[in-house]
Write an enzyme that holds these catalytic residues in place. Structure first.
Site, PDB file in Angstrom:
ATOM      1  CB  CYS A  45      -0.912   0.011   1.227  1.00  8.86           C
ATOM      2  SG  CYS A  45      -2.442  -0.928   0.971  1.00  8.86           S
ATOM      3  CG  HIS A 168       0.986  -8.812  -6.314  1.00  7.39           C
ATOM      4  ND1 HIS A 168      -0.003  -9.159  -5.418  1.00  7.39           N
ATOM      5  CD2 HIS A 168       1.788  -9.905  -6.414  1.00  7.39           C
ATOM      6  CE1 HIS A 168       0.204 -10.404  -4.993  1.00  7.39           C
ATOM      7  NE2 HIS A 168       1.277 -10.886  -5.586  1.00  7.39           N
ATOM      8  CB  CYS A 198       2.333 -18.096 -37.458  1.00  5.67           C
ATOM      9  SG  CYS A 198       1.852 -18.011 -35.729  1.00  5.67           S
TER      10      CYS A 198
HETATM   11 ZN   LIG Z   1      -2.221  -3.020   0.054  1.00  5.61          ZN
HETATM   12 ZN   LIG Z   2       1.267 -15.785 -35.712  1.00  3.41          ZN
END
Ligand SMILES: [Zn+2]
Ligand SMILES: [Zn+2]
Ligand SMILES: [Zn+2]
Length: 341
Positions: A45, A168, A198
């Site tokens: 925090c 996070h 691809c």
């Molecule tokens: Zn926090």
């Molecule tokens: Zn690709």
């Protein structure tokens, strides 16, 4: 320092994280988890910057000093790293076994100063900033050729592996190319030979034509439920233009990605009720490496995000066979996520 050990039979590397060494008691089932009391201490925090290792990078207001308030996205080394920076590890042997020192990078990206605002709830420009910080860290870490692969991931919720509830993500750079990443490289190589293009681009065309598994898309990115989804409401986000490296997403396109990511995370929250999830970024290994044997990797790899809600448990059959049993067909999951059901 931790140690990397190679399983002789499968070739899989395991991190034996001695820094995090625990006693058997630490693994006893704890019963229902009670959320930290409001106002409980959180090192992520704003105002608690001194409680983390010194920041490696931050987006902050001009005039503010490192490790002080005034940031919007902050990157710090993990206090209990799975891998630690250092010179390249020589491989050691112990009888028939191989190991090496646990060298690497382990960072935490604190996505915003507000404990209660999740990634999907941030405004699009802030989500974009988080993605731009991922790019920035990957570019910086890849300057060191000892780091063959940079894994960006997010664990949201305790069941998904998060030990702190403050929003996070994490970045782990490894001195080897991880097995799961190699599987996708080998798969991409095989598909390239089959399709003469691809394989991921081909899958994307297939999904856009079928439409049944599409979740959302915009001009630059598409989110869909993979055809052989392992988990209920699993999603993948692919760039619509071929690209092997996440760091290649241009500044002007990053907003489109932030917009789609916020969209699908909101859909997941509204459809399934804010489930724990893992999000992983897959891309080609460090482009600065001389990748012997993979000269065309930039043609055959296609970076993507995988979003895996934690709604089922991986159990005996899965461990025994590598099969997953998914109780929600991806077409059904996608229909719910599109809000049509
Ligand atoms: Zn926090
Ligand atoms: Zn690709
Ligand atoms: Zn992948």
């Amino acid at each position: 320092m931790s140690e990397l050990r190679k399983d002789l039979v499968s070739g899989r590397w395991v991190i034996i994280a001695t820094e995090r060494s625990k006693r058997p008691d630490d693994f006893r089932p704890q019963g229902p988890v009670t959320p930290a009391p409001h106002g409980g201490f959180c090192p992520f925090c704003e105002g608690n910057e001194a409680k983390t290792p010194p920041e490696a990078y931050a987006l902050r207001d001009t005039g503010t000093r490192p490790d002080s308030p005034g940031w919007s996205v902050r990157v710090v080394p993990n206090k209990f790293p799975a891998l630690t920076p250092g010179p390249p590890p020589p491989r050691a042997t112990e009888g028939v076994y191989q190991s090496m020192e646990g060298r690497g990078v382990h960072e935490v990206v604190i996505e915003n100063p507000d404990h209660a605002v999740e990634l999907g709830d941030l405004p699009v420009p802030h989500v974009r900033s988080v993605l731009a910080v991922f790019q920035q860290r990957i570019r910086t870490i890849e300057q060191d050729l000892n780091y063959q692969y940079v894994q960006v991931f997010k664990n949201k919720g305790k069941e998904a592996g998060a030990s702190l509830s403050h929003p996070h993500s994490q970045i782990v750079a490894t001195p080897i190319i991880p097995r799961r990443v190699k599987e996708e490289i080998y798969g991409g190589d095989r598909l390239f030979r089959t399709f003469k293009e691809c394989g991921f681009c081909r899958i994307l065309r297939e999904e856009e034509a079928a439409g049944t598994r599409l979740v959302a898309r915009n001009t630059h990115f598409t989110a869909f439920a993979p055809y052989a989804s392992r988990f209920p409401f699993e999603m993948a986000i692919y760039p619509r233009r071929h690209s092997a490296f996440f760091t290649e997403v241009r500044d002007e396109d990053l907003t489109h990605l932030a917009d789609l990511l916020k969209d699908v995370l909101t859909r997941l929250k509204e459809t399934v009720g804010d489930p724990p999830f893992n999000m992983v970024l897959h891309q080609a290994p460090n482009p600065a490496l001389p990748l012997k044997g993979w000269p065309d990797i930039h043609l055959k790899s296609h970076w993507h995000l995988e979003i895996i809600p934690i709604l089922t448990k991986v159990a005996g059959f899965e461990w025994g066979t590598g099969f997953y049993i998914n109780p929600v067909p991806p077409e059904t999951g996608a229909r719910f996520l599109r809000g049509e059901a």
